[in-house]
Design an enzyme around this catalytic site. Structure first.
Site, mmCIF file in Angstrom:
data_model
loop_
_atom_site.group_PDB
_atom_site.id
_atom_site.type_symbol
_atom_site.label_atom_id
_atom_site.label_comp_id
_atom_site.label_asym_id
_atom_site.label_seq_id
_atom_site.Cartn_x
_atom_site.Cartn_y
_atom_site.Cartn_z
ATOM 1 N N LYS A 130 -7.033 -4.939 -4.414
ATOM 2 C CA LYS A 130 -7.820 -4.830 -3.917
ATOM 3 C C LYS A 130 -8.698 -3.248 -4.511
ATOM 4 O O LYS A 130 -7.217 -2.680 -4.859
ATOM 5 C CB LYS A 130 -7.645 -3.649 -2.563
ATOM 6 C CG LYS A 130 -7.486 -5.445 -1.278
ATOM 7 C CD LYS A 130 -6.493 -4.833 -0.347
ATOM 8 C CE LYS A 130 -7.103 -3.898 0.413
ATOM 9 N NZ LYS A 130 -6.352 -4.016 1.787
ATOM 10 N N LYS B 126 0.784 -1.457 0.161
ATOM 11 C CA LYS B 126 0.230 0.157 -0.018
ATOM 12 C C LYS B 126 1.401 1.563 -0.025
ATOM 13 O O LYS B 126 1.874 1.247 0.026
ATOM 14 C CB LYS B 126 -0.538 -0.144 1.209
ATOM 15 C CG LYS B 126 -2.026 1.322 1.619
ATOM 16 C CD LYS B 126 -2.562 0.970 3.292
ATOM 17 C CE LYS B 126 -3.934 -0.314 1.961
ATOM 18 N NZ LYS B 126 -4.491 -0.587 3.431
HETATM 19 O O1 G3H Z 1 -6.122 -2.888 4.317
HETATM 20 C C1 G3H Z 1 -5.899 -2.296 5.646
HETATM 21 C C2 G3H Z 1 -5.743 -1.228 6.145
HETATM 22 O O2 G3H Z 1 -4.485 -1.039 5.657
HETATM 23 C C3 G3H Z 1 -6.307 -0.704 7.248
HETATM 24 O O3 G3H Z 1 -5.505 -0.020 7.855
HETATM 25 P P1 G3H Z 1 -5.474 1.099 9.310
HETATM 26 O O4 G3H Z 1 -5.428 0.342 10.187
HETATM 27 O O5 G3H Z 1 -4.644 2.321 9.465
HETATM 28 O O6 G3H Z 1 -6.963 1.360 8.928
#
Ligand code: G3H
Length: 237
Positions: A85, A27
């Site tokens: 995703k 990500k």
């Molecule tokens: O896919 C899940 C996300 O990366 C969630 O990130 P977070 O826990 O910082 O909201």
């Protein structure tokens, strides 16, 4: 319940793997909640991740541009992602969301039927004008996806549970399951919130912030000890 952890680079991916993440989700938070990272980062993380673990890639908080998003999906596929995703951010309703997702699913399933296609909506969709989160299971089913997911669009400390009750989340999970789909839930989820998610039958929990030092998804870095603690909890239910 499987644990998906979202690293942003090589170092954090190694920490995620060492901590026992089931899915390594590449990500780029600089580009948003489901911000996309670069092809070479996805490829590198696929190379260092054991074969029995899935590597996921986010395509971004995507606009209502089915062609652009389909090409991005192909980019994630050729870079080695097993799990793709799509953040349904610029699609304001069911019809637009299905149009984007059915083209992504066609793009991917034509080249590899085993790659998992995830339609991701936002629990706080009302804050950004995106499709209603409770419509995501139907979007995912009608578009030929494998998994229905929710995250939060605005990362300002609010969690998934600030927008949807546990009853709503259970309804989301049950509807997706009734279509034969799996589910993933995320949105600043804390360790105390894992059990309720597990208890409603959620298949995958997605986490970044709670796996980072200091619990901050932007200033912190993923550490294997935090991942291991989350993994141990997921395995204990
Ligand atoms: O896919 C899940 C996300 O990366 C969630 O990130 P977070 O826990 O910082 O909201």
């Amino acid at each position: 319940m499987l644990l998906l952890i979202s690293p942003i680079n090589h170092e954090e991916a190694l920490e995620s793997i060492k901590g026992g993440a089931d899915i390594v989700d590449v990500k780029n938070p600089k580009e948003g909640s489901l911000g996309a990272n670069f092809p070479w980062v996805i490829r590198d993380i696929r190379e260092i991740t054991p074969e029995d673990k899935l590597v996921s890639a986010t395509l971004g908080d995507v606009p209502y541009k089915p062609g652009t998003v389909s090409l991005a999906a192909m980019g994630a596929h050729v870079s080695g992602a097993d799990y793709i995703k799509v953040g349904l951010y610029g699609t304001k309703d069911y019809d637009e969301a299905v149009e984007v997702m059915e083209n992504v699913a066609k793009t991917i399933k034509d080249v590899d039927n085993d790659t998992i296609v995830v339609a991701a909506g936002y629990a706080d969709a009302h804050r950004v004008g995106a499709v209603d989160p409770m419509e995501i299971p139907k979007v995912a089913k009608d578009a030929g996806c494998d998994l229905a997911m929710l995250d939060t669009a605005v990362k300002d400390g609010h969690t998934l549970f600030d927008y949807l009750s546990i009853e709503d989340l259970e309804k989301f999970v049950n509807e997706a399951h009734s279509y034969g789909l799996k589910t993933a839930l995320a949105g600043s989820v804390k360790k105390e919130q894992l059990k309720p998610l597990n208890d409603i039958g959620c298949d995958v929990v997605g986490i970044r912030g709670a796996a980072c030092v200091g619990g901050d998804r932007n200033t912190g870095k993923i550490h294997h000890s935090a991942v291991a603690e989350l993994k141990e909890l997921c395995d204990s239910f």
